[in-house]
Write a protein that holds these residues in place. Structure first.
Motif, PDB file in Angstrom:
ATOM      1  N   UNK A 113     -13.255  -5.347  -5.334  1.00 20.62           N
ATOM      2  CA  UNK A 113     -13.453  -3.903  -5.205  1.00 20.62           C
ATOM      3  C   UNK A 113     -13.887  -3.233  -6.496  1.00 20.62           C
ATOM      4  N   UNK A 134     -10.935   0.019   2.641  1.00 15.76           N
ATOM      5  CA  UNK A 134     -10.803  -1.196   1.837  1.00 15.76           C
ATOM      6  C   UNK A 134     -10.847  -2.447   2.697  1.00 15.76           C
ATOM      7  N   UNK A 135     -10.427  -2.292   3.936  1.00 15.99           N
ATOM      8  CA  UNK A 135     -10.295  -3.457   4.781  1.00 15.99           C
ATOM      9  C   UNK A 135     -11.655  -3.994   5.238  1.00 15.99           C
ATOM     10  N   UNK A 193     -16.877  -1.245  -8.749  1.00 19.94           N
ATOM     11  CA  UNK A 193     -17.993  -0.345  -8.461  1.00 19.94           C
ATOM     12  C   UNK A 193     -19.272  -1.026  -8.923  1.00 19.94           C
ATOM     13  N   UNK A 249     -16.470   1.256   1.497  1.00 19.84           N
ATOM     14  CA  UNK A 249     -15.517   0.450   0.764  1.00 19.84           C
ATOM     15  C   UNK A 249     -15.434   0.911  -0.690  1.00 19.84           C
ATOM     16  N   UNK A 274     -10.163  -8.864  -2.597  1.00 15.89           N
ATOM     17  CA  UNK A 274     -11.589  -8.627  -2.842  1.00 15.89           C
ATOM     18  C   UNK A 274     -11.638  -7.619  -3.966  1.00 15.89           C
ATOM     19  N   UNK A 330      -6.810  -6.196  -5.844  1.00 15.51           N
ATOM     20  CA  UNK A 330      -7.006  -6.634  -4.461  1.00 15.51           C
ATOM     21  C   UNK A 330      -7.538  -8.050  -4.416  1.00 15.51           C
ATOM     22  N   UNK A 332      -1.274   4.544  -1.527  1.00 15.66           N
ATOM     23  CA  UNK A 332      -2.565   4.712  -0.856  1.00 15.66           C
ATOM     24  C   UNK A 332      -2.382   4.817   0.651  1.00 15.66           C
ATOM     25  N   UNK A 333      -1.182   4.622   1.157  1.00 17.94           N
ATOM     26  CA  UNK A 333      -0.934   4.772   2.586  1.00 17.94           C
ATOM     27  C   UNK A 333       0.380   5.535   2.733  1.00 17.94           C
ATOM     28  N   UNK A 377      -8.874  -3.178 -15.042  1.00 14.54           N
ATOM     29  CA  UNK A 377      -8.843  -1.807 -14.563  1.00 14.54           C
ATOM     30  C   UNK A 377      -7.424  -1.391 -14.192  1.00 14.54           C
ATOM     31  N   UNK A 428     -12.265   2.464  -2.616  1.00  9.82           N
ATOM     32  CA  UNK A 428     -11.797   1.915  -3.872  1.00  9.82           C
ATOM     33  C   UNK A 428     -11.645   2.996  -4.935  1.00  9.82           C
ATOM     34  N   UNK A 486      -7.844   5.476   3.143  1.00 12.87           N
ATOM     35  CA  UNK A 486      -8.330   4.570   2.111  1.00 12.87           C
ATOM     36  C   UNK A 486      -8.295   3.120   2.583  1.00 12.87           C
ATOM     37  N   UNK A 487      -7.197   2.792   3.276  1.00  9.38           N
ATOM     38  CA  UNK A 487      -6.999   1.396   3.630  1.00  9.38           C
ATOM     39  C   UNK A 487      -8.067   0.875   4.556  1.00  9.38           C
ATOM     40  N   UNK A 498       0.824  -1.210   0.000  1.00 10.97           N
ATOM     41  CA  UNK A 498       0.000   0.000   0.000  1.00 10.97           C
ATOM     42  C   UNK A 498       0.856   1.257   0.000  1.00 10.97           C
TER      43      UNK A 498
END
Ligand SMILES: Nc1ncnc2c1ncn2[C@@H]1O[C@H](COP(=O)(O)OP(=O)(O)O)[C@@H](O)[C@H]1O
Ligand SMILES: [Mg+2]
Lengths: 231, 865
Positions: A95, B861-862, A97, B766, A93, A91, A56-57, A154, B770, B857-858, A51
């Motif tokens: 994810x 997502x989690x 839309x 979520x 999952x 991911x 994203x982190x 994607x 995303x 964000x995380x 991440x």
């Protein structure tokens, strides 16, 4: 050519007594076109690393360069734009839309950028992903394998420099898993994309060019696979 | 505690904000319901107290009772209390002005009678022995005779007798006959001296037609003779009053205290309670319907949020009954907190409201009463509110509970009910994406996806929009209807003399005395009569002629007949007015060439043309003179009047516009006396005086005093300021209740919209995470959420506004039956609504978005499906 450089990245979750050091001074350098598998026990910090690489982190300390851009010096807005142009994330999952159909989900990074899609590129991608006859379907009308293929689509639509996948096959049966890995590998080889996969599956890891093992937030081994005879 | 209960309780605790907001919704709705029920119970007890104050605290009265009835009442175990009022007799009131009330009527009270008929002492005290009396204040205000505390008066007391020997009572009005032989007379049997010890308010039991002012003395142990006393009693159980009276077998002429019994809910004839109850029920049903449409939403959110949990439960063998039960447990927990708090809030709210409005209420209900309109909470009112609240919550819970139980276990686990989506369900136009970008397109798709859940929010908004606009339309129409009548008056006080145009020396003297009062600023004396005027087309304003023609009242070329309101004013006022408008005074007082002032202005709403008419009748540049034709039997010639000036300002007492199809013509009194001498008898019977004042209330009192001193009745003195104040009070009351209602309903909506939207946002955490991870910027994110808000609000408004306008039209139609009001689009409240809707939706979305943004964000997502 070095595409990704991680320098002394530390990530600490929480404060005081409950603080958890998820990453401890991790440094890493990745060449363009490399296929890397990240392995390690659960809770060792793999996802955290991924991440942070994906932007994203934020790390608690340390630096990261992608294509010579200092990723964490970007402001939030520019980081978001940087992300959608340079990084593809997949991911466990999927994810997706739920209100967007297969085609729209795949095109999402372009749509957000306000760019027109390249029809050829899209059609190639769809047929490679074996989704050509599913373009108008919504995610909830697809199987798990199909959904994961959409999320790969994607991740790849932008031709990103860096594709990051966090246990992409964790929810799939072995047949579907094999297909997904083949796909990722295909793009890695065909377009010289850099691919980093977190996996628990030894067979997948063994297909990579390089395996990085993490334990307790530290890189404990980093080895290149030498596929002797063929190469 | 069983597992279903535990899961329910955990769910409520986990979603603390939503639970809280739901409870607030319940509290608001309950407080509205309670406000209605306690207002009704307060009104009832106020009316009961008012009636007791006016007519006494008794259930049955026996008039001219025989002794035997007294002993029956005394001995009955069903009788709660009784009292007697002894009739002593009549005496002439010396110097009384009211020719229909020539007597004093003497009665004696016992200790108990004072309890049954509470007297309000204004000055002094109540009598304590047989030679003390208390005098009602209206002997002065109505009869013009003044008594002071300490006065000693000797009365010749007797019975009122007819010439053929019947005894008359207070229920026989005084009748003045030409023939003195036939006239009633007073048969005096004793003379007695009394000391006035107090002045009290007019006792309510004295009827307006009664010929004697009631004067009360005290005797706790009167010697009672047959038919010389009235007996009043209360029964222990008012609801059994008819049976009790039947069992008593009374011999005297008895009657029930009908009004009191009616308000106690005993008597059913013309039951005002029925009216109250039916209005109350309509309000309750209305409030409950809104509340259910709003509260049900909260339940359905938590149900669908926990569907999966329920699914797991039913997978684990929980029966549908248990699942349904869990919804009702939730309802129970919410009720246990919400209902009592709501009832308390309602009581508090209406208590404070009544407290603040007490004077306002009193002034319109009964100005000279000391009964206070205060909060009165009855057990029944609370019980009704609680039951209504429970029904509201149960019905709100029933709808989602049924849906929850219908789901199969597998469906519930997969939450298919919530995401049953087909591609065409989320189809949007290509143009949306072109115009609004992917964010707008996504927003629209999201709305379409969540149709079911969003539609309940849209319905809530819709309901409130409709209620808000209709309630404010209703209140503004009601306000219009009470205010239009009294607008545009240019005076504060008026006094109609009823003197048949005899502006004689005495009236003149009274008028001058009044005008000399410091509290009076301007004044006039005015009288009028009606005349006709025939006009050829050439003298009529073209627009007006066409207007009348378009109504079909005449064909082209016809002469037009109009009316003249012919006014004369006293010379002083007329001269002053001439000076104000800069006219030569001498010209208007020339008997040979009489001159007049004219108001030629039509102002009214034309219903066939649906527009306001503001229009003159005469072609003013042509018409310099008018022939005033007065219908009379003698056939006098019309009177020619030169028009001195067309005016738009008017002296006090005359309006600045004229009646329909007429003009107003003004002349001074001396011209009327000379030029209109022949028409002496045709003027209106009521010569009227008009006054302006900076302090109309003080002025009214002073004028009343002068009138009384001059031996004139005050009944035709009207205080326009007081009427206006009353009107304003009615307006205040309508406003307070209408806006109270509107605000509470709006708050319920806000609570509900907040719950739905914020939950929806949370459920999509979520998805949002995303979107951000694939590079949606904060700006884009905000854009999407804003679009969603706009779509929401628009949808509610698109349905709500037309319906609200439609209802406004219906309100207008129904008001039209009683008063002339105009239809208008309730633009102001519509604007407020539009703004409010967007503010509420935006605020909620921004709130939840910020909450989401705090999570990185995380975390988003989690959250696993
Ligand atoms: N948001 C968070 N807050 C607190 N601790 C976290 C958070 N995310 C991860 N951790 C902790 O950081 C460590 C590394 O987690 P993660 O990177 O998810 O491991 P892996 O993906 O290897 O299973 C774990 O001990 C985990 O509990
Ligand atoms: Mg992980």
């Amino acid at each position: 050519m070095v595409i990704l450089k991680v320098e002394n990245v530390t990530k600490i979750y929480g404060k005081g007594n409950t603080a958890v050091k998820a990453l401890d001074k991790v440094s890493l350098s990745v060449e363009k076109g490399e296929f890397i598998a990240v392995v390690g026990p659960s809770g060792s910090g793999k996802s955290t690393l991924l991440h942070i690489i994906g932007g994203v982190d934020n790390p608690t300390s340390g630096k990261e360069y992608i294509n010579n851009t200092d990723v964490f010096s970007l402001n939030e807005n520019n980081l978001a734009i940087f992300r959608r142009r340079n990084i593809g994330l997949v991911y466990q999952f999927y994810n997706l839309i739920p209100v967007l159909n297969v085609e729209e989900n795949i095109l999402l990074p372009l749509l957000l950028d306000g760019r027109k899609e390249d029809k050829n590129h899209l059609n190639n991608l769809l047929s490679t992903l074996n989704l050509s006859d599913r373009t108008r379907h919504l995610p909830n009308q697809l199987s798990g394998g199909q959904q994961q293929r959409v999320s790969i689509g994607r991740a790849l639509i932008n031709n990103p420099a860096l594709v990051l996948a966090d246990e992409p096959t964790g929810n799939l049966d072995s047949k579907n898993s094999a297909e997904i890995i083949e796909l990722l590998q295909y793009y890695n080889k065909t377009y010289n994309q850099t691919l980093i996969i977190i996996t628990h599956d030894e067979r997948i890891a063994l297909q990579a060019d390089r395996i990085i093992s993490i334990e307790d937030g530290r890189i404990v081994s980093d080895e290149r696979i030498v596929r002797g005879v063929e190469k | 505690m069983n597992v279903v209960k535990r899961i329910t309780l955990q769910g409520l605790k986990k979603n603390r904000t939503r639970t809280l907001v739901t409870i607030i919704g319940v509290i608001l709705s309950l407080s509205m319901i309670t406000a209605v029920t306690t207002f009704i119970s307060s009104l009832q007890s106020y009316m009961i107290n008012l009636i007791i104050e006016q007519d006494g605290d008794w259930h049955v009265g026996i008039y001219s009772a025989p002794q035997s009835d007294l002993s029956k009442v005394k001995e009955s175990s069903d009788v709660d209390s009784y009292s007697v009022m002894c009739n002593i007799g009549y005496a002439y009131l010396d110097g009384g002005l009211n020719e229909y009330k020539p007597y004093l009527f003497l009665v004696s009270f016992t200790e108990d009678t004072f309890k049954s008929f509470p007297l309000k002492v204004i000055e002094g005290r109540l009598p304590e022995n047989e030679s003390e009396i208390v005098i009602p204040s209206h002997i002065y205000t109505n009869g013009g005779v003044k008594f002071a505390v300490g006065d000693r008066i000797t009365l010749d007391i007797g019975h009122r007798m007819t010439h053929d020997g019947y005894r008359l009572t207070q229920s026989n009005p005084y009748i003045k006959l030409e023939d003195l032989e036939e006239q009633e007379y007073l048969d005096v049997f004793t003379a007695k001296t009394y000391t006035v010890v107090g002045i009290c308010e007019r006792p309510g039991f004295e009827r307006y037609v009664s010929p004697g002012y009631t004067v009360i003395t005290y005797n706790d142990n009167p010697s009672l003779t047959d038919n010389e006393f009235d007996l009043f009693f209360k029964v222990k159980k008012p609801s059994k009053v008819y049976e009790v009276v039947g069992d008593l077998k009374l011999e005297g002429d008895f009657g029930y205290h009908g009004e009191l019994l009616r308000f106690m809910g005993v008597s059913s004839i013309g039951n005002l309670n029925a009216v109250l109850y039916s209005i109350g029920s309509i309000l309750l049903v209305l409030i409950m319907t809104c509340s259910i449409s709003l509260i049900y939403n909260s339940f359905s959110i938590s149900v669908s949020e926990r569907t999966r949990q329920y699914g797991l439960l039913s997978g684990a063998g929980a029966t549908k009954k248990q699942l349904k039960a869990s919804v009702f447990y939730e309802a129970l927990y919410i009720s246990v907190i919400g209902i009592p708090l709501g009832i308390l809030a309602g009581i508090l709210g209406i208590g404070v409201t009544l407290n603040l409005l007490e004077d306002t209420f009193k002034s319109i209900a009964s100005a000279n009463s000391t009964v206070r309109f205060t909060l009165s909470v009855s057990v029944a009112s609370i019980a009704v509110a609680a039951v209504a609240g429970i029904i509201t919550i149960l019905l709100s819970a029933y709808i989602p509970a049924r849906r929850c139980a219908r789901l199969s276990a597998m469906d519930a686990i997969r939450q298919v009910a919530d995401i049953k989506m087909k591609p065409r369900n989320v189809k949007t136009w290509r143009i949306t994406r072109k115009v609004f970008g992917i964010e707008g397109d996504l927003a629209l798709k999201n709305i379409k996806r969540n149709k079911k859940r969003y539609s309940s929010t849209v319905i809530s908004l819709f309901v409130s929009i409709v209620l808000f606009i209709s309630a404010s339309s209703l209140s503004s129409y009601m306000i219009d209807s009470v205010t239009t009548v009294y607008q545009n008056l240019n005076y504060d006080l008026s006094y109609r003399t009823g003197l048949n145009d005899k502006f004689d020396e005495k009236t003149q003297a009274v008028y001058e005395r009044i005008t000399r009062l410091g509290s009076i600023k301007k004044s006039s004396v005015i009288n009028n009569m009606y005349a006709r005027l025939t006009l050829p087309k050439s003298k009529v304003d073209d627009d007006y002629y066409n207007l009348i023609k378009s109504h079909g009242f005449l064909s082209d070329g016809d002469n037009l007949d109009i009316f003249i309101s012919l006014y004369y004013l006293d010379d002083v006022t007329f001269k002053e007015f001439l000076k104000e408008i800069g006219e030569n005074q001498a010209l208007y007082f020339d008997e040979e060439n009489p001159r007049c002032l004219v108001v030629d202005r039509q102002q009214y709403f034309d219903y066939t043309q649906e527009r306001m008419i503001d229009q003159n009748i005469l072609k003013q540049e042509v018409v310099k003179e008018i022939d005033v034709t007065i219908d009379n039997e003698q056939g006098y010639e019309p009177v020619k009047l030169a028009i001195g000036k067309y005016v738009s300002d008017t002296p006090i007492g005359i309006r600045h516009y004229s009646d329909y199809n007429s003009i107003t013509v003004m002349i001074p009194q001396s011209i009327k006396d000379s030029v209109f001498a022949e028409y002496k008898d045709m003027w209106d019977t009521n010569l009227t005086m008009y006054f302006t004042s900076d302090n109309p209330f003080k002025a009214a009192e002073e004028i009343a005093e002068i009138l009384l001193e001059e031996g004139l009745s005050t009944s035709k003195l009207s205080n326009h300021a007081e009427i206006l104040a009353n009107t304003r009070n009615i307006v205040t009351i309508i406003n307070v209740f209408a806006y109270g209602f509107i605000i509470l309903i709006s708050l319920i909506t806000v609570a509900n919209v907040f719950n739905t939207i914020s939950t929806n946002m949370e459920l999509r955490t979520r998805e949002f995470a995303m979107l951000r991870s694939v590079g949606m910027t904060s700006k884009g994110f905000r854009k999407m959420v804003s679009f969603e808000s706009v779509f929401y609000g628009l949808k509610a408004l698109i349905y709500g506004l037309p319906v609200a306008v439609g209802i406004t039209y219906l309100i207008y139609k129904s008001m039209l039956q009683g008063v002339d009001v105009r239809f208008y689009i309730p633009a102001t409240s519509m604007c407020i609504t539009v703004i409010m809707v967007f503010v509420v939706v935006f605020a909620t979305m921004t709130y939840s978005m910020n909450k989401l943004k705090k999570k990185n964000i995380l975390e988003g997502l989690r959250i696993e499906k």
